[in-house]
Scaffold this motif. Structure first.
Motif, PDB file in Angstrom:
ATOM      1  N   VAL A 233     -34.685   6.051  18.852  1.00 18.58           N
ATOM      2  CA  VAL A 233     -35.033   5.733  20.248  1.00 18.58           C
ATOM      3  C   VAL A 233     -33.749   5.682  21.065  1.00 18.58           C
ATOM      4  O   VAL A 233     -32.753   5.072  20.655  1.00 18.58           O
ATOM      5  N   TYR A 234     -33.763   6.344  22.222  1.00 17.29           N
ATOM      6  CA  TYR A 234     -32.569   6.431  23.048  1.00 17.29           C
ATOM      7  C   TYR A 234     -32.266   5.059  23.683  1.00 17.29           C
ATOM      8  O   TYR A 234     -33.181   4.307  24.060  1.00 17.29           O
ATOM      9  N   ASP A 237     -33.912   3.864  26.839  1.00 21.37           N
ATOM     10  CA  ASP A 237     -35.323   3.527  26.606  1.00 21.37           C
ATOM     11  C   ASP A 237     -35.428   2.133  25.986  1.00 21.37           C
ATOM     12  O   ASP A 237     -36.338   1.359  26.313  1.00 21.37           O
ATOM     13  N   ARG A 240     -34.774  -0.326  28.742  1.00 29.01           N
ATOM     14  CA  ARG A 240     -35.978  -0.435  29.588  1.00 29.01           C
ATOM     15  C   ARG A 240     -37.039  -1.292  28.907  1.00 29.01           C
ATOM     16  O   ARG A 240     -37.792  -2.012  29.543  1.00 29.01           O
ATOM     17  N   TRP A 306     -44.950   0.237  28.660  1.00 34.54           N
ATOM     18  CA  TRP A 306     -43.637   0.869  28.375  1.00 34.54           C
ATOM     19  C   TRP A 306     -43.864   2.176  27.640  1.00 34.54           C
ATOM     20  O   TRP A 306     -44.796   2.281  26.824  1.00 34.54           O
ATOM     21  N   GLN A 307     -43.045   3.157  27.929  1.00 34.83           N
ATOM     22  CA  GLN A 307     -43.038   4.353  27.074  1.00 34.83           C
ATOM     23  C   GLN A 307     -41.662   5.005  27.100  1.00 34.83           C
ATOM     24  O   GLN A 307     -40.920   4.865  28.068  1.00 34.83           O
ATOM     25  N   PRO A 308     -41.311   5.691  26.001  1.00 34.72           N
ATOM     26  CA  PRO A 308     -39.985   6.312  25.965  1.00 34.72           C
ATOM     27  C   PRO A 308     -39.908   7.490  26.922  1.00 34.72           C
ATOM     28  O   PRO A 308     -40.902   8.176  27.162  1.00 34.72           O
ATOM     29  N   GLU A 309     -38.692   7.718  27.455  1.00 32.83           N
ATOM     30  CA  GLU A 309     -38.498   8.867  28.361  1.00 32.83           C
ATOM     31  C   GLU A 309     -37.776  10.008  27.666  1.00 32.83           C
ATOM     32  O   GLU A 309     -37.887  11.154  28.066  1.00 32.83           O
ATOM     33  N   TYR A 310     -37.003   9.689  26.628  1.00 33.96           N
ATOM     34  CA  TYR A 310     -36.151  10.698  25.985  1.00 33.96           C
ATOM     35  C   TYR A 310     -36.797  11.282  24.740  1.00 33.96           C
ATOM     36  O   TYR A 310     -37.257  10.538  23.870  1.00 33.96           O
TER      37      TYR A 310
END
Ligand code: NAD
Length: 328
Positions: A233-234, A237, A240, A306-310
Motif C-alpha cells: 500500500v502506497y 494512501d 489518508r 476509504w479506498q487506495p488511490e495508487y
C-alpha cells in the motif's frame, strides 16, 4: 467538565464532546493531534497531511522532527514521563505510530519490543483517558492474523500472530477494545499491509531494496521461487487512511492495503519496467515460517469511505522518482 491528570476515570468520548469532524467533507474546526513516531517514514507523511489541512500537530519520537516548526518531544515513550509530557490537555486525538517495527528485531529482542509496542501504548492510553482525549488511531498490521495459508485476510479472522511483533500489535488492539468499551474512547486500529513510497530511503523492505539496486547496482535476493504473494500500500494512501480513521464515528478495525496482491517475481518485473534497469536477482532458499501469501480484503475499509488511490505500478513509479531526486 475539565479533565484532571490523576482522575480515576476519564470522561467518555460523548461526555467530553468529540469535536472536529462529522465526515471528511464537513470539517468544523482545527484539531490538535499528537503523532507518536511522527519522525518516522509513515509519520512524516501523516504530519504533513494533517498540517496541510490546518491541524495543530505535535510529535513525540526518539528522533527530532526534521522541520523545527513542528513541536516535538524527543524521548523514549517507554518512560512514562515522556507520555505525560507529550499528551497535553486539549488534545483532540493521538495517532500512535511509534513502535519497534522490525519483525526480525522482535524475534531477537521480544522484551524490548513488548515494552515499546505494548507498555508504551498503555502509558499513552492512560494519559489520554485521564485527560479526556477522545480519539486514538493506531498503526497495526495484517500480521496479527498469522499464517492463513493462501486464504484472504479480513477483520473477522482470529488473531494468531506468529512473531513477537505481531503479538504486540494484537495485544495493543486488545487494549483499544477495552478502552473503547470501558471509557468510550474512539479507538481505531488500522491493519496495514506493506507500506512503501517516497521517503523510504532508510528502510530495509523489498521495494526500498529494489530501488537502491536500480540506482546503485547490486543484486536482489528472492526467497524460494518468488511466487509468494504480498500486498503493498502506497504511503500517502496509508496517511489518508489515518486521516480517515481520525474522522470515524465509532471504534473500528480496518484492513488497509492495495487490495491486490503481487508476487515477488511480478514486483521485480514491475520495478525493472518502471526504472528501466534490469535489476539483478538471485533465488535463495525460502525462510522458514515465511507466509506463502498475504491477500487482504479491504471491503470493510472501503465501506467506511476509504479506498487506495495508487496501483502498485504507479506507487513504484512515484517511489522511483523520489529515490532518483534524492540521490546525490
Ligand atoms: N511500514 C510498514 O510497512 C508498516 C506496516 C504495518 C504497520 N506499520 C506500523 O506503522 C507504524 C509506523 O511505521 P514506519 O514504517 O513509519 O516505522 P518507522 O520505524 O519509520 O517509524 C517509527 C518511529 O517510531 C519512533 N520510535 C520507536 N520507538 C520509540 C520509542 N520507544 N519512543 C518514541 N519513539 C519511538 C522511531 O524513532 C521512528 O521514528 C509502526 O507502528 C509500524 O509497526 C508499518
Amino acid at each position: 467538565m475539565p479533565a484532571r491528570r490523576g482522575s480515576v476515570r476519564g470522561p467518555r468520548a460523548d461526555e467530553a464532546g468529540v469535536r472536529g469532524y462529522h465526515g471528511e467533507s464537513e470539517r468544523v474546526s482545527t484539531l490538535r493531534i499528537l503523532v507518536t513516531g511522527g519522525s518516522g517514514f509513515i509519520g512524516r507523511h501523516v504530519v504533513e497531511r494533517l498540517r496541510a489541512r490546518g491541524d495543530d500537530v505535535s510529535v513525540v519520537d526518539l528522533k527530532p522532527f526534521p522541520d523545527p516548526s513542528v513541536p516535538c518531544v524527543v524521548g523514549d515513550l517507554r518512560n512514562r514521563s515522556i507520555a505525560e509530557e507529550a499528551v497535553t490537555e486539549g488534545l483532540d486525538g493521538v495517532v500512535h505510530l511509534a513502535a519497534i517495527t522490525s519483525v526480525l528485531q522482535s524475534v531477537n529482542e521480544p522484551d524490548a519490543v513488548f515494552h515499546t509496542n505494548v507498555v508504551a501504548t498503555e502509558y499513552l492510553l492512560e494519559e489520554c483517558r485521564q485527560l479526556g482525549v477522545a480519539r486514538f488511531v493506531f498503526a497495526s498490521t495484517n500480521a496479527v492474523a498469522g499464517d492463513v495459508g493462501r486464504a484472504t485476510i479480513d477483520e473477522s479472522l482470529s488473531l494468531r500472530p506468529m512473531t513477537p511483533y505481531g503479538a504486540t500489535k494484537a495485544a495493543a488492539e486488545m487494549l483499544f477494545s477495552a478502552y473503547a468499551s470501558s471509557y468510550g474512547m474512539l479507538t481505531v486500529a488500522l491493519r496495514f499491509t506493506n507500506v512503501y513510497g517516497a521517503g523510504m530511503q532508510t528502510k530495509d523492505s523489498v521495494i526500498a531494496r529494489l530501488m537502491r539496486a536500480a540506482l546503485a547496482g547490486g543484486t536482489i535476493q528472492v526467497y524460494g521461487d518468488g511466487e509468494q504473494l504480498r500486498d503493498y500500500v502506497y504511503v500517502t494512501d496509508a496517511a489518508r487512511a489515518i486521516e480517515h480513521g481520525l474522522a470515524l464515528e465509532e471504534p473500528d478495525v480496518l484492513t488497509i492495503g492495495a487490495g491486490e496482491s503481487v508476487s515477488m517475481n511480478e514486483l521485480h518485473r514491475l520495478a525493472c519496467e518502471v526504472t528501466g534497469v534490469e535489476i539483478a536477482k538471485e533465488h535463495v532458499p525460502g525462510k522458514p515460517g515465511e507466509m506463502p501469501a498475504v491477500v487482504v480484503d479491504i471491503s470493510h475499509a472501503r465501506a467506511t469511505g476509504w479506498q487506495p488511490e495508487y496501483t502498485v505500478r504507479d506507487g513504484i513509479a512515484a517511489t522511483w522518482q523520489d529515490f532518483r531526486s534524492s540521490d546525490g
